[in-house]
Design a protein around this motif. Sequence first.
Motif, mmCIF file in Angstrom:
data_model
loop_
_atom_site.group_PDB
_atom_site.id
_atom_site.type_symbol
_atom_site.label_atom_id
_atom_site.label_comp_id
_atom_site.label_asym_id
_atom_site.label_seq_id
_atom_site.Cartn_x
_atom_site.Cartn_y
_atom_site.Cartn_z
ATOM 1 N N GLU A 134 0.864 -1.187 0.000
ATOM 2 C CA GLU A 134 0.000 0.000 0.000
ATOM 3 C C GLU A 134 0.899 1.236 0.000
ATOM 4 O O GLU A 134 1.824 1.330 0.797
ATOM 5 N N TRP A 135 0.653 2.153 -0.915
ATOM 6 C CA TRP A 135 1.444 3.366 -1.011
ATOM 7 C C TRP A 135 0.643 4.544 -0.494
ATOM 8 O O TRP A 135 -0.556 4.640 -0.741
ATOM 9 N N PRO A 136 1.313 5.463 0.219
ATOM 10 C CA PRO A 136 0.605 6.658 0.690
ATOM 11 C C PRO A 136 0.092 7.476 -0.501
ATOM 12 O O PRO A 136 0.695 7.482 -1.572
ATOM 13 N N SER A 137 -0.996 8.161 -0.308
ATOM 14 C CA SER A 137 -1.548 8.967 -1.394
ATOM 15 C C SER A 137 -0.806 10.299 -1.549
ATOM 16 O O SER A 137 -0.909 10.942 -2.586
ATOM 17 N N GLN A 138 -0.046 10.704 -0.548
ATOM 18 C CA GLN A 138 0.695 11.950 -0.607
ATOM 19 C C GLN A 138 2.078 11.727 -1.222
ATOM 20 O O GLN A 138 2.875 10.951 -0.689
ATOM 21 N N PRO A 139 2.421 12.380 -2.332
ATOM 22 C CA PRO A 139 3.731 12.183 -2.957
ATOM 23 C C PRO A 139 4.906 12.449 -2.016
ATOM 24 O O PRO A 139 5.944 11.802 -2.126
#
Length: 139
Positions: free
Chosen positions: A127-132
């Motif tokens: 799962e990757w954070p939505s914030q770059p």
Amino acid sequence: MSTLTAPSPVTPSPTPAEGEWVQSVDPASGAVTARYAATDAAALPALLAAARDAQRRWAARPIRERRALLERIRATLFTHRHAVAAAVSAETGKPIAEAMAAEVVIAMDHARFYRRRVRGFLRPRAEWPSQPALWRKRV
């Protein structure tokens, strides 16, 4: 249509007194189409524990078995689609054609969709954070 009288689908018990029934009423005609025994509030903790146990047993089944069961559900629903649509119509007042299109066919489609996609939904994935700004951070 005759009135169906049945015990509670979740807690079979002796026939309740007259006030302990839940009635299913056809909104189009006002006729009582079914009566079900009401579930006693004291039985709820045991029912919830049984539901949690059933979910754990379902999760422990192999994906292949769950996929096969979803297909059996879809096939059974297809076999009995006219009776199910008639029951939905009696419960909701919808015309049978609408009950078939908006309820029965959709339920069959959902069973087929999840049977086909369950492996992808249940596989492990990152799962990757939505914030770059957080993409290179450990989360």
